[in-house]
Design a protein around this motif. Structure first.
Motif, PDB file in Angstrom:
ATOM      1  N   GLN A 170       0.772  -1.316  -0.157  1.00 52.05           N
ATOM      2  CA  GLN A 170       0.106  -0.016  -0.116  1.00 52.05           C
ATOM      3  C   GLN A 170       0.863   1.235  -0.038  1.00 52.05           C
ATOM      4  O   GLN A 170       0.354   2.197  -0.791  1.00 52.05           O
ATOM      5  CB  GLN A 170      -0.880  -0.024   1.137  1.00 52.05           C
ATOM      6  N   LYS A 171       2.260   1.197   0.736  1.00 52.22           N
ATOM      7  CA  LYS A 171       2.893   2.517   0.820  1.00 52.22           C
ATOM      8  C   LYS A 171       4.255   2.159   1.010  1.00 52.22           C
ATOM      9  O   LYS A 171       4.713   1.157   1.318  1.00 52.22           O
ATOM     10  CB  LYS A 171       2.416   3.454   1.929  1.00 52.22           C
ATOM     11  N   MET A 172       4.998   3.420   0.716  1.00 52.51           N
ATOM     12  CA  MET A 172       6.438   3.300   1.027  1.00 52.51           C
ATOM     13  C   MET A 172       6.836   4.654   1.885  1.00 52.51           C
ATOM     14  O   MET A 172       6.221   5.852   1.279  1.00 52.51           O
ATOM     15  CB  MET A 172       7.400   3.437  -0.145  1.00 52.51           C
ATOM     16  N   THR A 173       7.585   4.668   2.844  1.00 56.79           N
ATOM     17  CA  THR A 173       7.974   5.722   3.380  1.00 56.79           C
ATOM     18  C   THR A 173       9.461   5.451   3.869  1.00 56.79           C
ATOM     19  O   THR A 173       9.820   4.280   4.168  1.00 56.79           O
ATOM     20  CB  THR A 173       7.126   5.994   4.837  1.00 56.79           C
ATOM     21  N   PHE A 174      10.073   6.600   3.711  1.00 60.55           N
ATOM     22  CA  PHE A 174      11.546   6.754   4.281  1.00 60.55           C
ATOM     23  C   PHE A 174      11.917   8.229   4.659  1.00 60.55           C
ATOM     24  O   PHE A 174      11.563   9.119   4.354  1.00 60.55           O
ATOM     25  CB  PHE A 174      12.432   5.806   3.408  1.00 60.55           C
ATOM     26  N   SER A 175      13.131   8.318   5.436  1.00 57.93           N
ATOM     27  CA  SER A 175      13.764   9.483   5.683  1.00 57.93           C
ATOM     28  C   SER A 175      15.300   9.217   5.468  1.00 57.93           C
ATOM     29  O   SER A 175      15.525   8.092   5.700  1.00 57.93           O
ATOM     30  CB  SER A 175      13.261   9.867   7.048  1.00 57.93           C
ATOM     31  N   SER A 176      15.789  10.405   5.549  1.00 60.49           N
ATOM     32  CA  SER A 176      17.516  10.346   5.418  1.00 60.49           C
ATOM     33  C   SER A 176      18.062  11.282   6.333  1.00 60.49           C
ATOM     34  O   SER A 176      18.031  12.512   6.173  1.00 60.49           O
ATOM     35  CB  SER A 176      18.026  10.357   4.056  1.00 60.49           C
ATOM     36  N   LYS A 177      18.577  10.850   7.497  1.00 53.28           N
ATOM     37  CA  LYS A 177      19.273  11.779   8.355  1.00 53.28           C
ATOM     38  C   LYS A 177      20.508  12.665   7.551  1.00 53.28           C
ATOM     39  O   LYS A 177      20.840  13.780   7.845  1.00 53.28           O
ATOM     40  CB  LYS A 177      19.602  11.491   9.739  1.00 53.28           C
ATOM     41  N   MET A 178      21.164  11.833   6.596  1.00 51.04           N
ATOM     42  CA  MET A 178      22.472  12.437   6.170  1.00 51.04           C
ATOM     43  C   MET A 178      22.047  13.581   5.108  1.00 51.04           C
ATOM     44  O   MET A 178      22.864  14.643   5.005  1.00 51.04           O
ATOM     45  CB  MET A 178      22.912  11.293   5.253  1.00 51.04           C
ATOM     46  N   ILE A 179      21.242  13.572   4.290  1.00 53.57           N
ATOM     47  CA  ILE A 179      20.698  14.668   3.466  1.00 53.57           C
ATOM     48  C   ILE A 179      19.564  15.411   3.937  1.00 53.57           C
ATOM     49  O   ILE A 179      19.174  16.398   3.129  1.00 53.57           O
ATOM     50  CB  ILE A 179      20.507  13.999   1.923  1.00 53.57           C
ATOM     51  N   GLY A 180      18.826  15.157   5.056  1.00 47.35           N
ATOM     52  CA  GLY A 180      17.705  15.797   5.537  1.00 47.35           C
ATOM     53  C   GLY A 180      16.431  15.763   4.660  1.00 47.35           C
ATOM     54  O   GLY A 180      15.880  16.819   4.361  1.00 47.35           O
ATOM     55  N   ALA A 181      16.226  14.460   4.058  1.00 44.38           N
ATOM     56  CA  ALA A 181      15.140  14.221   3.228  1.00 44.38           C
ATOM     57  C   ALA A 181      14.080  13.309   3.694  1.00 44.38           C
ATOM     58  O   ALA A 181      14.439  12.380   4.725  1.00 44.38           O
ATOM     59  CB  ALA A 181      15.594  13.958   1.989  1.00 44.38           C
ATOM     60  N   GLN A 182      12.936  13.202   3.404  1.00 41.85           N
ATOM     61  CA  GLN A 182      11.950  12.264   3.484  1.00 41.85           C
ATOM     62  C   GLN A 182      10.846  12.216   2.437  1.00 41.85           C
ATOM     63  O   GLN A 182      10.790  12.902   1.542  1.00 41.85           O
ATOM     64  CB  GLN A 182      11.209  12.633   4.821  1.00 41.85           C
ATOM     65  N   PHE A 183      10.223  10.907   2.356  1.00 44.02           N
ATOM     66  CA  PHE A 183       9.540  10.476   1.470  1.00 44.02           C
ATOM     67  C   PHE A 183       8.268   9.667   2.131  1.00 44.02           C
ATOM     68  O   PHE A 183       8.517   8.950   2.764  1.00 44.02           O
ATOM     69  CB  PHE A 183      10.207   9.685   0.199  1.00 44.02           C
ATOM     70  N   SER A 184       6.896   9.975   1.399  1.00 40.62           N
ATOM     71  CA  SER A 184       5.924   9.193   1.620  1.00 40.62           C
ATOM     72  C   SER A 184       5.166   9.020   0.140  1.00 40.62           C
ATOM     73  O   SER A 184       4.881   9.945  -0.295  1.00 40.62           O
ATOM     74  CB  SER A 184       5.161   9.765   2.878  1.00 40.62           C
ATOM     75  N   GLY A 185       4.671   7.757   0.052  1.00 41.38           N
ATOM     76  CA  GLY A 185       3.922   7.559  -1.233  1.00 41.38           C
ATOM     77  C   GLY A 185       3.126   6.332  -1.126  1.00 41.38           C
ATOM     78  O   GLY A 185       3.289   5.331  -0.461  1.00 41.38           O
ATOM     79  N   LYS A 186       1.973   6.520  -1.737  1.00 38.53           N
ATOM     80  CA  LYS A 186       0.975   5.435  -1.731  1.00 38.53           C
ATOM     81  C   LYS A 186       1.118   4.689  -3.121  1.00 38.53           C
ATOM     82  O   LYS A 186       1.385   5.397  -4.163  1.00 38.53           O
ATOM     83  CB  LYS A 186      -0.448   5.753  -1.572  1.00 38.53           C
ATOM     84  N   LEU A 187       0.896   3.379  -3.294  1.00 27.54           N
ATOM     85  CA  LEU A 187       1.060   2.449  -4.470  1.00 27.54           C
ATOM     86  C   LEU A 187      -0.155   2.669  -5.219  1.00 27.54           C
ATOM     87  O   LEU A 187      -1.297   2.660  -4.816  1.00 27.54           O
ATOM     88  CB  LEU A 187       1.013   0.900  -3.941  1.00 27.54           C
ATOM     89  N   GLY A 188       0.266   3.229  -6.618  1.00 24.89           N
ATOM     90  CA  GLY A 188      -0.555   3.353  -7.523  1.00 24.89           C
ATOM     91  C   GLY A 188      -0.027   2.678  -8.943  1.00 24.89           C
ATOM     92  O   GLY A 188       0.731   1.712  -8.714  1.00 24.89           O
ATOM     93  N   LYS A 189      -0.921   2.873  -9.907  1.00 19.44           N
ATOM     94  CA  LYS A 189      -0.659   1.977 -11.297  1.00 19.44           C
ATOM     95  C   LYS A 189       0.803   2.277 -11.648  1.00 19.44           C
ATOM     96  O   LYS A 189       1.499   1.695 -12.347  1.00 19.44           O
ATOM     97  CB  LYS A 189      -1.839   2.697 -12.278  1.00 19.44           C
ATOM     98  N   GLU A 190       1.471   3.736 -11.670  1.00 20.04           N
ATOM     99  CA  GLU A 190       2.692   3.833 -12.006  1.00 20.04           C
ATOM    100  C   GLU A 190       3.829   3.548 -10.846  1.00 20.04           C
ATOM    101  O   GLU A 190       5.049   3.739 -11.060  1.00 20.04           O
ATOM    102  CB  GLU A 190       2.729   5.396 -12.404  1.00 20.04           C
ATOM    103  N   GLY A 191       3.456   3.176  -9.575  1.00 18.50           N
ATOM    104  CA  GLY A 191       4.359   2.923  -8.629  1.00 18.50           C
ATOM    105  C   GLY A 191       3.927   3.778  -7.375  1.00 18.50           C
ATOM    106  O   GLY A 191       2.759   3.813  -7.018  1.00 18.50           O
ATOM    107  N   TYR A 192       4.901   3.761  -6.482  1.00 18.33           N
ATOM    108  CA  TYR A 192       4.695   4.527  -5.103  1.00 18.33           C
ATOM    109  C   TYR A 192       4.552   6.292  -5.459  1.00 18.33           C
ATOM    110  O   TYR A 192       5.596   6.682  -5.507  1.00 18.33           O
ATOM    111  CB  TYR A 192       5.657   4.129  -4.244  1.00 18.33           C
ATOM    112  N   GLN A 193       3.448   6.669  -5.311  1.00 15.45           N
ATOM    113  CA  GLN A 193       3.297   7.877  -6.084  1.00 15.45           C
ATOM    114  C   GLN A 193       3.087   8.812  -4.548  1.00 15.45           C
ATOM    115  O   GLN A 193       2.293   8.514  -3.675  1.00 15.45           O
ATOM    116  CB  GLN A 193       1.910   8.179  -6.537  1.00 15.45           C
TER     117      GLN A 193
END
Length: 211
Positions: A170-193
């Protein structure tokens, strides 16, 4: 961050089915790891090597030993060797490639093996001032979880460690302390959006690359 090892370029890309899958993390620089996998068939006395978070599978070492208590190998292409002792479902040893590094691997459980369907490279592009910036999230299965990292090939940055990584159907989430970034996406037809946040939000779709 730039790092390259001989290990990267000589792995074969054919997945090998094995009886036992062992996985461990080799620390190649502080807080940056390379996932190492051993596929061992003790019945047929066969062994191959994987580097899952680089999408490389099935490297046959020059020579190896597989027994009830010891797993070891040497490889002339990699100029590397390993010798470890089996302690239950743990393989404790040393990996040598220019220098000696401790390496502990764990045998993947049945539950771990079920997570292999999520293993692989997830590719996408960020829009940076109208210019596409390719990014790749590398996902490898480890004991009771995943090890994930981020590559930015155009910036010659590879293996940026990701924290708090989760993935399911259903989803993919992550963060990165090294570069100060994060992502949250839900699985759709084209991938995790979803949205990639690094100072500001940017849309990002991550689609799994087919081997």
């Amino acid at each position: 961050m730039k790092w390259f090892m001989v290990l990267v370029s000589v792995f074969m890309c054919t997945q090998t089915v094995a009886v036992d899958k062992w996985r461990g993390l080799l620390e190649i620089q502080p807080h940056v790891f390379l996932t190492i996998g051993f596929n061992v068939d003790p019945v047929q006395n066969k062994m191959t090597l994987d580097s899952p978070n680089q999408g490389k599978f099935g490297k046959s070492p020059t020579e190896y030993t597989v027994s009830d208590s010891v797993i070891s190998f040497k490889d002339t292409d990699l100029q590397a060797e390993f010798k470890g002792r089996i302690e239950g479902n743990t393989l404790v040893g040393s990996f040598i490639q220019g220098q000696t590094m401790p390496l502990t691997l764990h045998k993947l459980s049945e539950q771990d093996l079920k997570q292999l369907k999520y293993e692989g490279a997830y590719q996408g592009e960020l829009d940076i001032n109208g210019k596409p910036l390719p990014v790749i999230v590398q996902v490898a299965v480890t004991k009771e979880g995943f090890y994930s990292s981020l590559d930015s090939p155009a910036q010659q940055s590879f293996g940026i460690p990701l924290n708090k990584f989760t993935i399911d159907n259903q989803k993919m989430t992550f963060s990165s302390k090294m570069i100060g970034a994060q992502f949250s996406g839900k699985l759709g037809k084209e991938g995790y959006q979803g949205k990639f946040v690094q100072g500001f939000e940017m849309p990002l779709t991550l689609k799994k690359k087919r081997l």
